[in-house]
Design a protein around this motif. Structure first.
Motif, PDB file in Angstrom:
ATOM      1  N   ALA A 199      55.086  66.485  24.786  1.00  0.00           N
ATOM      2  CA  ALA A 199      55.629  67.836  24.561  1.00  0.00           C
ATOM      3  C   ALA A 199      55.168  68.372  23.214  1.00  0.00           C
ATOM      4  O   ALA A 199      54.801  69.551  23.091  1.00  0.00           O
ATOM      5  N   TRP A 200      55.178  67.525  22.198  1.00  0.00           N
ATOM      6  CA  TRP A 200      54.715  67.941  20.870  1.00  0.00           C
ATOM      7  C   TRP A 200      53.240  68.296  20.901  1.00  0.00           C
ATOM      8  O   TRP A 200      52.812  69.297  20.296  1.00  0.00           O
ATOM      9  N   GLU A 202      51.486  69.413  23.410  1.00  0.00           N
ATOM     10  CA  GLU A 202      51.310  70.683  24.108  1.00  0.00           C
ATOM     11  C   GLU A 202      51.667  71.865  23.211  1.00  0.00           C
ATOM     12  O   GLU A 202      50.984  72.897  23.214  1.00  0.00           O
ATOM     13  N   ARG A 203      52.742  71.706  22.427  1.00  0.00           N
ATOM     14  CA  ARG A 203      53.173  72.811  21.558  1.00  0.00           C
ATOM     15  C   ARG A 203      52.208  73.055  20.405  1.00  0.00           C
ATOM     16  O   ARG A 203      52.078  74.190  19.921  1.00  0.00           O
ATOM     17  N   ASN A 204      51.545  72.029  19.957  1.00  0.00           N
ATOM     18  CA  ASN A 204      50.764  72.137  18.725  1.00  0.00           C
ATOM     19  C   ASN A 204      49.253  72.033  18.926  1.00  0.00           C
ATOM     20  O   ASN A 204      48.507  71.883  17.968  1.00  0.00           O
ATOM     21  N   TRP A 300      47.354  66.182  14.675  1.00  0.00           N
ATOM     22  CA  TRP A 300      47.422  66.369  16.119  1.00  0.00           C
ATOM     23  C   TRP A 300      46.437  65.433  16.824  1.00  0.00           C
ATOM     24  O   TRP A 300      46.773  64.795  17.829  1.00  0.00           O
TER      25      TRP A 300
END
Length: 351
Positions: A199-200, A202-204, A300
């Motif tokens: 999830a992280w 995908e967000r970043n 990332w």
């Protein structure tokens, strides 16, 4: 050394010699044939003929079409790198005739040097400044690869850079879910942090990148260092190479870089002595001196590398759960996957 039966990973030396004769590659017997450490997937052999040292690399016979395709891709990228500054073994020839040895294979020159994950020569083991040279040269190797114009050296079409980052999470999630086909696999129980990490990611996700050659598995176990200069003599194991975002290779360096005690999250084997090797931050600074790429999102890439590598390693555990690979191997790599996910989760939480 005359051998009439299949040896060293079912490699028929007589068939190999006859094939080399048909291509006018050396003369006389194949001598001093020895297996080399080549990871868990492929067979790597060193031998001499007519005063020249060769290395043969091929997939296991059971790998079938996929293994042959991997050999062709490795051969293609090695041949393309011939006139670049990237340290690599000189490519000699590809055999696309599975009937010769049971699978396709290629030959390259043997490279002198040592693998630090196996052990250090006395000179490097006794000198922290030489170990620093090793670490800096290691990251220089991947920075040099990132400079190569893949189109100019004939690798256009070797990969699909369009949407490369967009595909990463979906691809690795799909691979993990595929392990559910193996009986008794309970990997999700110990890898619970994967959902938070995906999830992280995908967000970043970075919005753009500069395409280039990606090695795909750039870590200390996949390079040889020179006994003399202590610099990288050759980058090895190109089976995961493609065209994509080269910063993923730097992320993989950070994901697998040993801690101050020389422990690697993807392995049980320590690198000792470790004092003198650069820190992870120093590696990023060194890479930044040799690139115009934006490193502001390098965390990332490091988290993605942990995530990706953990899922790859978990595959062996899934297969061992079903009795298809040894329990000892599966358990060891499952523990390595847990350590990688723990490292990524620590970065997300500022640890």
């Amino acid at each position: 050394m005359q051998q009439n039966e299949a040896v060293s990973g079912s490699t028929d030396v007589v068939a190999l010699r006859e094939w080399m004769d048909s291509r006018s590659i050396g003369n006389g017997p194949i001598e001093s044939l020895v297996p080399l450490a080549g990871g868990t997937q492929n067979i790597v052999l060193r031998f001499s003929r007519d005063g020249r040292e060769y290395v043969l690399r091929r997939a296991p016979i059971h790998s079938g079409r996929r293994g042959n395709m991997t050999m062709r891709r490795e051969a293609k990228v090695l041949a393309a790198l011939a006139d670049t500054d990237v340290p690599h073994a000189h490519f000699i020839v590809m055999c696309e005739e599975p009937a010769v040895l049971g699978t396709e294979f290629y030959l390259m020159d043997s490279i002198g040097g040592f693998n630090v994950t196996v052990g250090m020569p006395p000179t490097q083991a006794a000198c922290s400044s030489k170990r620093r040279i090793m670490g800096l040269s290691f990251v220089d190797g991947i920075a040099t690869l990132g400079h190569v114009d893949h189109v100019a050296i004939g690798l256009e079409g070797f990969g699909r850079p369009e949407g490369y980052l967009d595909r990463q999470i979906v691809r690795w999630q799909s691979q993990l879910e595929g392990y559910g086909q193996y009986a008794n696999w309970d990997g999700y129980r110990d890898l619970s942090g994967l959902n938070e990490i995906s999830a992280w990611l995908e967000r970043n996700q970075p919005r753009a990148f500069e395409p280039g050659i990606v090695h795909g598995d750039y870590q200390l176990s996949n390079v040889l260092f020179s006994n003399g200069s202590s610099e990288v003599a050759a980058i090895l194991d190109w089976e995961l190479s493609t065209i994509g975002d080269p910063l993923l290779d730097l992320g993989h360096v950070l994901a697998t870089w040993p801690d101050p005690q020389g422990d690697r999250p993807g392995s049980r084997r320590q690198i000792l002595p470790w004092a003198g090797f650069p820190t992870a931050d120093e590696l990023v600074s060194r890479y930044a001196r040799h690139t115009s790429r934006d490193l502001s999102n390098i965390d990332w890439y490091a988290v993605l590398a942990c995530y990706r590598f953990a899922i790859i390693l978990e595959g062996s555990y899934a297969r061992s759960s079903a009795g298809l690979t040894p329990d000892t191997v599966g358990t060891r790599l499952h523990s390595a996957a847990i350590r990688l996910i723990t490292r990524a989760a620590g970065w997300l939480n500022g640890v």
